[in-house]
Write a protein that holds these residues in place. Structure first.
Motif, PDB file in Angstrom:
ATOM      1  N   UNK A 175       0.828  -1.202   0.000  1.00 26.59           N
ATOM      2  CA  UNK A 175       0.000   0.000   0.000  1.00 26.59           C
ATOM      3  C   UNK A 175       0.868   1.260   0.000  1.00 26.59           C
ATOM      4  N   UNK A 176       1.971   1.198   0.711  1.00 31.92           N
ATOM      5  CA  UNK A 176       2.909   2.340   0.684  1.00 31.92           C
ATOM      6  C   UNK A 176       3.440   2.555  -0.728  1.00 31.92           C
ATOM      7  N   UNK A 177       3.756   1.480  -1.406  1.00 32.67           N
ATOM      8  CA  UNK A 177       4.243   1.597  -2.784  1.00 32.67           C
ATOM      9  C   UNK A 177       3.169   2.171  -3.694  1.00 32.67           C
ATOM     10  N   UNK A 187      -6.977  11.483  12.125  1.00 34.71           N
ATOM     11  CA  UNK A 187      -7.953  10.410  11.957  1.00 34.71           C
ATOM     12  C   UNK A 187      -7.544   9.415  10.889  1.00 34.71           C
ATOM     13  N   UNK A 188      -6.412   9.597  10.303  1.00 38.34           N
ATOM     14  CA  UNK A 188      -5.975   8.657   9.262  1.00 38.34           C
ATOM     15  C   UNK A 188      -5.630   7.313   9.892  1.00 38.34           C
ATOM     16  N   UNK A 189      -5.768   6.240   9.108  1.00 32.90           N
ATOM     17  CA  UNK A 189      -5.393   4.919   9.636  1.00 32.90           C
ATOM     18  C   UNK A 189      -3.922   4.896  10.039  1.00 32.90           C
ATOM     19  N   UNK A 190      -3.660   4.045  11.036  1.00 31.19           N
ATOM     20  CA  UNK A 190      -2.288   3.954  11.533  1.00 31.19           C
ATOM     21  C   UNK A 190      -1.340   3.488  10.426  1.00 31.19           C
ATOM     22  N   UNK A 191      -1.815   2.567   9.584  1.00 35.06           N
ATOM     23  CA  UNK A 191      -0.951   2.068   8.506  1.00 35.06           C
ATOM     24  C   UNK A 191      -0.575   3.171   7.529  1.00 35.06           C
ATOM     25  N   UNK A 192      -1.473   4.149   7.344  1.00 36.47           N
ATOM     26  CA  UNK A 192      -1.146   5.296   6.479  1.00 36.47           C
ATOM     27  C   UNK A 192      -0.131   6.212   7.151  1.00 36.47           C
ATOM     28  N   UNK A 193      -0.323   6.404   8.467  1.00 35.31           N
ATOM     29  CA  UNK A 193       0.582   7.305   9.185  1.00 35.31           C
ATOM     30  C   UNK A 193       1.988   6.743   9.282  1.00 35.31           C
TER      31      UNK A 193
END
Length: 2034
Positions: free
Chosen positions: A1913-1915, A1929-1935
């Protein structure tokens, strides 16, 4: 139109001055002014005003006497070409008034009508000077375009090629190709070698195929330009001479290179000495390559000498199917080719060879073939002969002539130039061809004149007579190759005495110019004139001795010649006409291309001269009557400036002008009308006021007189205007002589003292006439009144009266005139007058010319300056000003005896005739004898006086030059010759160094050692003089030497120890015959010198010379050793502050006296030098060390540090500090005299300086506030550039007296682990400990003042008010004090506070009691809740801190462990078979295409079905069928997306062997898809897999990008039931519990007896790392990973087929399992067994045994060959088994139970409180991210980097997408970005990141899968163009990767940009790569199954496909439907209508 403005108008009565216009009609011819010229105003050069400007003032010089009668005149104004300001380019309108048909009656010329210009008129009087300057300024001479050069160091040039349209040059060299601009500026360089090769081997890929291969230089053998394809053909000697094609615009881009060339592609000779020539032949449809080469190497025998090769297609340079000159035995003929040419019809090859059957005689030949003859049927060759010469060496083809340079014999010592007309050459070849075609080769005389050569079977024939015309280029049946017997002969045009290696020619204006280049680097220009040639210019172009290459090229404009030698390329002008400034130099150059253009005034080529075709306009040196125009005579030759007249010039051969064109004369800036009559030209001279002033110090001015045409000087001379009145001022001493002796007709008037012109003096005054008036008696300087000389001596003493007398003559001019005379002396500072009287001599006064004596009055002279002798000029005047001439220079000499005679000896030594005596009165001194009283004269001088002697010591051998200074040391050398003794020993004076009375230099005599005494000078008749100083004889002794060795390069500072070494003043030292310069000062006990270089290592004696005495040190000679060598130096980077330790390894390093590491700096501004380059040393002090920085010449600054010698092989150096504002230019090691650049010592790595680091204060409140540190916490220091110039190991951190261990050093952070207890301050005071970071230094100081240490010790500084510092090198930063926090303690209150608190407490208690009564229950409850929360927060804070420390420690250790694990074991790749199946058919298990089992009775149909499927495979090769099939299937509504993907994969599998064809299909479908989406929304293309082309693209990329990925794994506790893990990147899979675990190391028994007794010797013990919280299944998985590390997962045993057995001792065996009778079950929760449950200790021995119920026996190892049914399903599920729920680390749903909570331990209660804030475990995400960060960065870098070659498929695909965008007019870069992202990154790489099992043979657990999902997802986020916004409020995986995503975005954009800039992937390269890939799957066992599956889809839509094929007209012609029906009949056993 008849009214023209002009200042003087002719009328019937004459001119009307100032009328400015004509008065009426043209005038009749009537008598005019009667021969008198009216007065006319003079004016300078002005401009004629335009007709529209009549009111402006006008002034023009009149014609004077040139106009004798009025004639009808008309005035026209024309613009002069002079009117251009060449400095600014602004045109100035300049007009001349033209008066045609003017009579010349006043001149002494024949009266005839001529055409002459009227002088120009002016625009305005005020503008006249400016315009004059502009008009008279000469045209700027054209700059001489001299030669330009290009060279490359250590490179040999071979060939030169020129792109005709571009003008670009290409140079083929050894191992290089260069692309140059027309001005020889380097544009591109390409590297072509060296390569591993051998001429004895065919091209190979594996070096093992050619054992004799060595690294071989690649010399360029052939270099050609193909204009049609814009390609450069370059052939080298390596790989058997194969060629490559490169882009003309960028030769570094290779367009074609044969990967595996066959022998048909061997083009050039594989030996540099064998020539290869070639031509690119453009045909209407293609280009062909004609190549001729000599015999070279044993593998080249089969290569034809001449061949035709193709230039396009996949087999470029192949001669297959094309013509080849077949030779029976090449070595018999040994063709050696010289050149190749082509014209519009034929190609010609010039060569020489032997005759047939190895005849020894070599002959020169030229061969010809038709350009369109690809089979060489038209080959004809004839011999060439240059009479009396040998073989041809070089050749060139002009438009009509073949020029050849011939040499006598093979040596080529003599050469000749011959020309063969091309018509004769072609005629000879046609005759030869006709004889061979029609007459069998026999000529009319019966001799064989033509034959078929080279040992082939063809023979000359007797074909029909019209065969030569019918087959002008031959045919299959015509004879070939034809060779003529009769040579074509020519006479030599030119004989040259040196060997010539190159020839070129150029035709200009019908003239042929040949250029010959010889073997000595000289270029000769030859004018080929009819039957002879003439060398008219030779110049050295290349280096002397360097032969000029045959590639002698003329540029397309014909203006420059490019000359190639082995070392350089030169650009030489063909003609240098512009460098000849005048006509004589132009014609004398004898350049046939140059001539003098008279009316343009320039040396030009004929085409540049506008009137060159007219007679007498362009002078050519080869034309006999071409002579430069010059003024033959001038009458008069000069003129007084006071008079205005006319001058007549005689000029022969003036060119004829047009009717409206005229000549004019220019006297400097003044223009005058020129009237021409034949060769005579008359001009009016300028008036006086128009002449410039005479230059200062001259009596005339000489102006250039030019006969002008417009602004061009046709002929020039000089004309002088003189002024007699200025002559007398130029010669003050003799004005009369200067006047009458001048070159002008000037006379002298003695009485009035005037110099005049004219006939005589005015008013009857007697005249002294000019020397030119020879017929008059009184003429010349001898008749002038003059002073002849002094009547007595000219010596006059100062201070004494003496009268002077002078002889005079020629005073008769003044008789009868009263006058007085004066003598004048020019004393310094004043002019002194002495009255004088004239005494006439007796005799006849007229006869003796008025002779007499002038007596000057006596006078004492006292000059203002005291001098020994002072010459004083003297002259006589009549009256005050009328000066008489001095016949010669007259002066008297004043002398002063007192000057220069300080003592008696000096005075007596003076010349006796001067009368100087020593006067000893009250003021003793040297005086004139009459000025000294008689009794004061002293005849005998006093005794000598000695003031000083030097030196004071000398050797006992004597021979020392001793200097004695003093006074009265003798009058002459004879006085002191035997008068000197030193310490009682005689001393011999040196006469050459003796100075009268002041200095004696004598040579000492030998004396015993220790003798001492004064110096004595004893002059006769006087007392001796004795010195106060004593001289001592002492013996110098040499004792020892240090050091005793040094490098032979010199530079060692050598110290010679001894005694009495300061003996004498002339001391020199020598080491082995070489001088050793002594360094100041010299000391009595030591001499320091610096050794010089020595030729060879060895011992050398040390010698010291003291004057003439020598002392040799015999005991310890100096030993020169080999120069030190540096082999390695690291590190190569440092901060600017310096101080980093550089370890230098080498040999012989201990021989260096003072090794230095130095850096040269360029300073932007002047930087203060920190030391002196030569510090002053004093005796007794050690030698001063080299200072930090010194100023050098040329503005450089040198900073150095002294290195320490660790051993003979190791130096330790500190990097020098670099001051601010300075830029490093060179970093080098100075090892005495050996200087080695750092890059040379480090293997090519330059030393770099990085900016000094910056560290932020620890406390955010500032450096003065203490930083509160809790025990056990890690210190994080932020900064910038921390690791740019230092490593982690070099940093030391101290807090007080404790050390903070550095754990990590990054670019922006320094992490260190502080001491667990608060340390004391460094000096023991009570101040807070200081935090200091530094790099360790030597020297024991408390601070790092390092200039070079790479390890600086960080120490605490202590003061009353602590000021903590961070020090890294020389950078010192204050970070603030550190304060350890202790457990909170209750402070002790003072008594006053306690009393106040008690009183307040009493009041409070009363209030509380009252409130308690009212709110007792609620208050108690609130208090309990508050205390509970407070306690939780305190414990939570402590827990979070402990957790963070623990996580950080784990992070640091696991990064190292993980890296080492991954580096130790590779990752197993899937074989290509499995990889392709998984990529094509994801989700179909291991075997997607299973062969169908044949039923009973089907064996017979198997062959038929296979035959049908084979026909289907062939039918798929039809592009029309395949496209129709795809389009038809996609149009069917029931054809789902899954079916589309499946069919696309089947097609990919079926067409894998024809990837080129599959690529073409994919490109066609992509083009259709782009056209479809362009009409809708182009950004949506390739976003999803909706059509078959998207899946085809995915499969195509999977094929092309195989083996382009790496994969990494992790470790940590994982819950076996829920899948949650402590180490993860996925928030949803994070184990939010603090699980206690302990790592264990189990010893696993591996071997054939591991399953049984463990005591066998074959059993190996393999350590396996596990966790005590792992379930038994997890342990087995980890054990299998360790035991089978590097083994593909498919080849490992299954984890469920094995049991884990714990063994203790010899008999203890316990089988462990996840569930057994010992499992703990509580409240329907059953916990899985772990190692902790079984209490397995660390180091326990375990074994893997087969499960008893799993089939028994050993685990099968053949799983890789079986097809698994699907993914393994874990046995442990989060479900219920009989009402019992399983759990491992945490329960799936945690509901607190009251009873359990009450009974739980304190640790469990704390854990339960932590669950209230589970976010504290989010730090584990960061921990895992930090662990994997390097691997994630490396993975992204590997995907998005072009440092390695970009996959050809990616470049090809991106280029195709660019073409699609350009085709459809898409200019939005975002759309193209989306296309590339969707096609490659999101379609292939994201899938590979999420599913590594598609590429690697690994097992992906759920935890790993969750981590890969976050990375993928980062890629994906990095590939999107939209801005990546995150918030709270962003998902932790996004942060998690929010900070890295912008950097990844930049990587993606740079990746696309770099690919776009890289060289394009050609169609041929891609096809070659695809052809190679096609072989990877040809042996696939499931090809028929894929075709069977594909046919099943065809069967579903059979009717629709048949209809579509029948509707297509092309398909009908190809019968595609019929073929499909045949296939159906075979596969399905159908009966069709066929």
């Amino acid at each position: 139109m008849g009214r023209k403005p002009c200042p003087f108008v002719p009328t019937s009565q004459g001119y009307l001055p100032g009328s400015g216009e004509w008065q009426g009609a043209p005038l009749p011819e009537t008598p005019g002014w009667g021969g008198q010229c009216p007065p006319q105003p003079s004016c300078a050069r002005h401009h004629c005003p335009r007709a529209a400007e009549p009111a402006r003032p006008r002034c023009c010089a009149s014609l004077g006497c040139f106009l004798a009668a009025p004639v009808p005149l008309s005035v026209r104004c024309r613009r002069s070409r002079r009117g251009k300001d060449h400095s600014s380019g602004v045109p100035l309108s300049v007009f001349f008034c033209l008066f045609p048909a003017v009579s010349l009656s006043c001149l002494s010329l024949p009266s005839a009508p001529v055409m002459a210009p009227w002088p120009p008129f002016g625009l305005h009087l005020l503008l006249a000077p400016l315009l004059l300057l502009l008009l008279l300024s000469p045209l700027p001479s054209l700059p001489f375009s001299g030669s330009r050069h290009f060279s490359a160091s250590n490179t040999t040039f071979n060939h030169l090629a020129l792109a005709p349209g571009r003008g670009t040059l290409y140079v083929g060299a050894v191992n290089r190709l260069f692309q140059l601009s027309p001005e020889l500026q380097l544009e591109v360089t390409a590297v072509t070698g060296p390569v591993v090769d051998s001429p004895d081997c065919v091209p190979f890929r594996d070096p093992a195929e050619c054992p004799q291969a060595r690294l071989t230089d690649n010399a360029n053998q052939l270099l050609l330009v193909s204009n049609r394809t814009q390609e450069l053909v370059a052939c080298g000697q390596v790989r058997q001479g194969v060629c490559e094609k490169r882009r003309l615009g960028d030769v570094a881009t290779v367009l074609y290179q044969a990967e595996d060339p066959g022998d048909g592609q061997f083009v050039a000779a594989n030996t540099p000495g064998v020539a290869t020539v070639g031509l690119v032949v453009p045909l209407p449809d293609r280009d062909l390559l004609l190549v001729a080469r000599g015999l070279a190497g044993k593998l080249s025998a089969g290569v034809p000498p001449l061949s035709v090769r193709q230039l396009a297609g996949p087999q470029s340079f192949s001669s297959e199917g094309l013509g080849r000159l077949v030779v029976g035995d090449f070595s018999d003929y040994n063709n050696s080719y010289v050149a190749a040419f082509a014209n519009a019809r034929f190609a010609y090859f010039v060569f020489h060879r032997r005759g047939a059957r190895a005849q020894a005689e070599y002959r020169s030949y030229v061969a010809r073939v038709c350009l369109g003859d690809a089979n060489l049927y038209s080959y004809v060759e004839v011999p060439l002969a240059c009479q009396g010469q040998g073989l041809i060496q070089a050749a060139f083809l002009t438009s009509g002539t073949l020029l050849g340079v011939f040499a006598s014999g093979l040596s080529g010592a003599r050469t000749a130039l011959c020309a063969f007309p091309l018509a004769e050459l072609d005629g000879s070849m046609e005759r030869t061809r006709r004889l061979c075609y029609t007459a069998g080769g026999w000529g009319p005389s019966g001799t064989e004149e033509a034959t078929v050569e080279y040992g082939v079977t063809s023979r000359c024939d007797t074909l029909p007579p019209d065969s030569p015309e019918s087959y002008p280029c031959g045919d299959e049946h015509t004879p070939s190759p034809i060779a003529g017997r009769q040579p074509l002969e020519a006479q030599p045009l030119l004989q040259v005495g040196q060997p010539v290696s190159a020839v070129a020619a150029l035709e200009v204006d019908g003239r042929t110019i040949a250029f010959l280049g010889d073997t000595q680097g000289q270029l000769h220009k030859v004018f080929v004139n009819s039957s002879q040639g003439q060398v008219y210019h030779s110049q050295q172009v290349g280096p002397p001795g360097a032969a000029i290459s045959p590639d002698l090229l003329v540029d397309s404009s014909g203006s420059h010649l490019y000359v190639l030698t082995a070392q350089q390329v030169a650009r030489v002008p063909v003609a240098t006409c512009s460098q000849f400034p005048d006509c004589p130099s132009c014609l004398q150059a004898r350049d046939p291309l140059c001539g003098w253009c008279i009316l343009q005034g320039r040396c030009t080529q004929k085409g540049q001269c506008q009137r060159a075709t007219l007679p007498r306009q362009w002078l050519w040196s080869y034309k006999e009557d071409s002579r430069c125009l010059h003024v033959q005579s001038l009458q008069p030759a000069q003129q007084p400036r006071q008079e205005q007249g006319q001058v007549t010039l005689s000029v022969l051969w003036l060119p004829t002008l047009a009717e409206d064109e005229y000549f004019h004369c220019a006297f400097g800036d003044y223009d005058s009308l020129a009237l021409v009559q034949g060769p005579h030209v008359a001009c009016a001279t300028p008036p006086q006021d128009q002449l410039p002033l005479n230059p200062p110090g001259t009596d005339h001015i000489t102006l250039p007189l030019a006969l002008m045409f417009e602004d061009v000087a046709v002929a020039t001379t000089n004309f002088s205007f003189y002024d007699c009145s200025t002559i007398q001022a130029l010669e003050v001493a003799a004005p009369c002589r200067a006047c009458v002796s001048s070159p002008w007709r000037c006379h002298w008037c003695p009485q009035s003292s005037q110099c005049i012109h004219g006939e005589h003096c005015p008013d009857g005054e007697r005249t002294v006439y000019s020397t030119q008036e020879e017929d008059i008696q009184a003429h010349g300087p001898g008749a002038c009144p003059q002073v002849e000389g002094l009547a007595g001596p000219n010596l006059v003493p100062v201070g004494w009266d003496i009268g002077l007398a002078l002889h005079v003559r020629n005073l008769q001019y003044f008789r009868g005139l009263p006058a007085s005379y004066n003598c004048w002396l020019e004393l310094p500072g004043k002019l002194q007058r002495l009255p004088a009287s004239l005494q006439e001599t007796a005799g006849d006064r007229d006869r003796d010319g008025g002779a007499g004596l002038i007596h000057c009055q006596a006078q004492k002279f006292h000059p203002s300056t005291s001098q020994w002798e002072l010459p004083v000029p003297i002259y006589v005047t009549r009256g005050e000003t009328q000066r008489l001439d001095n016949a010669r220079t007259l002066h008297v000499t004043l002398y002063d005896c007192a000057v220069g005679h300080p003592d008696c000896s000096h005075c007596q030594a003076a010349n006796r005739s001067l009368g100087c005596l020593w006067c000893s009165d009250s003021q003793p001194g040297c005086r004139y004898e009459r000025l000294c009283p008689p009794g004061a004269v002293q005849l005998l001088c006093p005794m000598p006086s000695i003031k000083a002697i030097e030196p004071l010591t000398g050797p006992p051998e004597g021979g020392l030059a001793l200097t004695i200074l003093g006074s009265n040391l003798g009058r002459t050398f004879a006085d002191v010759q035997d008068a000197v003794s030193v310490a009682g020993r005689p001393c011999s004076p040196d006469p050459s160094r003796y100075r009268t009375s002041a200095r004696i230099v004598c040579v000492t005599s030998p004396a015993p050692n220790g003798t001492t005494g004064p110096v004595q000078v004893a002059i006769k008749s006087r007392l001796p003089g004795i010195s106060a100083q004593h001289f001592t004889y002492q013996d110098p002794i040499l004792l020892s030497l240090s050091p005793q060795w040094g490098p032979q390069a010199g530079g060692t500072q050598l110290t010679i120890h001894g005694q009495h070494l300061q003996t004498g003043d002339n001391i020199s030292a020598f080491v082995g015959g070489q001088a050793c310069p002594i360094l100041e000062p010299m000391c009595p006990e030591a001499i320091v010198c610096r050794t010089m270089p020595q030729a060879m290592p060895g011992e050398a004696a040390v010698l010291v010379v003291f004057g003439h005495a020598e002392r040799k040190l015999l005991t310890s000679p100096f030993r020169y050793t080999a120069n030190p060598r540096l082999l390695a130096a690291e590190p190569s980077v440092s901060f600017r502050g310096g101080g980093r330790l550089i370890r230098v390894r080498g040999t012989g390093l201990d021989t260096v006296w003072q090794p230095l590491l130095s850096v040269w700096l360029e300073a932007e501004e002047k930087v203060q030098a920190l030391g002196n380059s030569n510090p002053r040393r004093t005796c007794g002090d050690p030698a001063a060390g080299r200072q930090t920085c010194v100023q050098l010449a040329e503005g450089l600054l040198q900073c150095s540090t002294i290195c320490s010698v660790n051993s003979s092989s190791l130096l330790l150096c500190r990097s020098p500090a670099v001051p601010d504002g300075a830029h490093p230019k060179r970093v080098f090691f100075a090892l005495d005299n050996v200087h080695v650049d750092f890059a040379s010592a480090s293997g090519g790595q330059d030393f770099r300086y990085q900016p000094n680091p910056y560290l932020a204060p620890l406390s955010r409140e500032g450096p003065s506030h203490p930083y509160r540190l809790k025990p056990g916490h890690v210190l994080d220091v932020e900064g910038e550039g921390l690791n740019l110039g230092i490593s982690k190991e070099e940093v030391r951190v101290h807090i007080g007296d404790g050390e903070c261990l550095v754990k990590t050093l990054t670019l922006t952070h320094l992490y260190c682990e502080p001491p667990p207890q608060a340390p004391q301050a460094a000096n023991g005071s009570s101040a807070l400990p200081q935090f200091v970071v530094s790099r360790q230094l030597d020297g024991g100081r408390g601070m790092c003042v390092c200039v070079c240490a790479c390890v600086c010790t960080l120490q605490a500084t202590q003061a009353q008010d602590p000021t903590p510092q961070v020090q890294m090198g020389n950078v010192r930063l204050a970070l603030g004090p550190v304060q350890y926090e202790a457990e909170p303690m209750l402070p002790a209150f003072p008594v006053e506070a306690q009393v106040g608190l008690g009183m307040g407490a009493a009041v409070l208690i009363a209030a509380v009691l009252l409130l308690t009564l009212m709110y007792r229950h609620k208050s108690k409850q609130a208090l309990r809740d508050y205390q509970k929360v407070l306690f939780q927060l305190e414990n939570l804070e402590t827990g979070v801190g402990d957790q963070c420390r623990k996580e950080f420690t784990d992070l640091m250790t696991e990064m190292t462990d993980l890296s080492s694990d991954l580096e130790a074991s590779g990752i197993p790749f899937l074989d290509y078979h499995t990889y392709a199946e998984r990529a094509f058919f994801p989700g179909h298990g291991g075997c997607p295409l299973q062969p169908k089992l044949q039923g009973p009775g089907e064996e017979g149909r198997h062959t038929t079905v296979c035959q049908g499927l084979t026909q289907l495979s062939n039918l798929l090769n039809s592009k029309l069928f395949l496209l129709t099939l795809i389009h038809t299937l996609e149009e069917q509504p029931s054809f789902s997306q899954r079916d589309r993907c499946h069919v696309a994969s089947l097609l990919s599998l079926a067409l894998h062997g024809k990837l080129e064809y599959l690529t073409d299909i994919m490109k066609t479908l992509l083009s259709n898809l782009a056209a479809h989406y362009v009409r809708k929304n182009p950004k949506l293309m390739l976003r999803r897999t909706e059509t078959m082309v998207e899946k085809l693209l995915t499969n195509w990329l999977s094929i092309c990008l195989y083996s382009f990925l790496r994969y990494q794994v992790d470790k940590g506790p994982v819950d076996a039931v829920t899948g949650k893990a402590k180490r993860t990147l996925n928030d949803s899979h994070l184990l939010r519990e603090d699980v206690e675990f302990r790592p264990l190391t189990l010893m696993v028994l591996v071997g054939p007896r591991a399953g049984g007794d463990a005591g066998g010797s074959e059993v190996q013990r393999v350590p396996a790392r596990v966790l005590d919280t792992d379930t038994i299944t997890q342990v087995k998985e980890k054990v299998l990973d360790q035991v089978y590390k590097g083994t593909p997962f498919s080849q490992r045993p299954l984890v469920y087929a094995l049991d884990l057995e714990w063994r203790s001792g010899l008999a203890g065996h316990l089988t462990l399992s996840d569930e057994d009778l010992t499992s703990v079950t509580q409240n329907r929760w059953k916990r899985l067994n772990t190692l902790q449950h079984y209490k397995v200790p660390d180091g326990a021995t375990v074994g893997l045994i087969p499960q008893l119920h799993g089939g028994g026996g050993a685990v099968s190892q053949s799983l890789a060959q079986s097809c698994p049914s699907g993914e393994n399903i874990p046995m442990l599920e989060d479900g219920e088994e009989g009402g019992v729920r399983l759990w491992h680390l945490v329960k799936a749903t945690e509901e607190p139970e009251g009873a359990k909570a009450r009974r739980s331990s304190l640790r469990e209660r704390e854990r339960a409180r932590a669950k209230a804030i589970p976010e504290i475990y989010l730090t584990r995400l960061l921990s895992m991210k930090g662990t994997l960060q390097k691997f994630v960065d490396d993975t992204f870098q590997a995907i998005l980097s072009v440092s390695r070659p970009v996959p050809l498929a990616v470049k090809y695909l991106f280029d195709f997408l660019d073409e699609l965008a350009e085709k459809h007019g898409i200019e939005d870069p975002e759309t193209l970005h989306i296309w590339k992202t969707n096609s490659l990154l999101l379609r292939f790489w994201v899938n590979a990141l999420k599913n590594p099992q598609l590429i690697f043979d690994v097992h992906v657990s759920d935890n790993v899968d969750a981590i890969l999902a976050v990375i993928a997802q980062t890629f994906i986020d990095a590939c999107t163009i939209s801005e990546h916004k995150v918030g709270r409020d962003s998902p932790v995986n996004k942060l998690l990767y929010a900070r890295e995503i912008p950097r990844y975005k930049q990587m993606v954009e740079k990746y696309y940009l770099d690919i776009r800039r890289s060289s394009p992937a050609s169609y041929q390269e891609m096809n070659c790569a695809l052809a190679e890939l096609s072989g990877n799957y040809t042996s696939a066992p499931h090809c028929l199954e894929a075709l069977q599956e594909l046919y099943n889809h065809i069967h579903r839509y059979y009717d629709q496909i048949i209809s579509a094929l029948e509707e297509d007209p092309v398909g009908q012609k190809m019968q595609l439907a019929c073929r499909l029906q045949q296939i159906a009949a075979l596969v399905e056993n159908k009966v069709t209508d066929l």
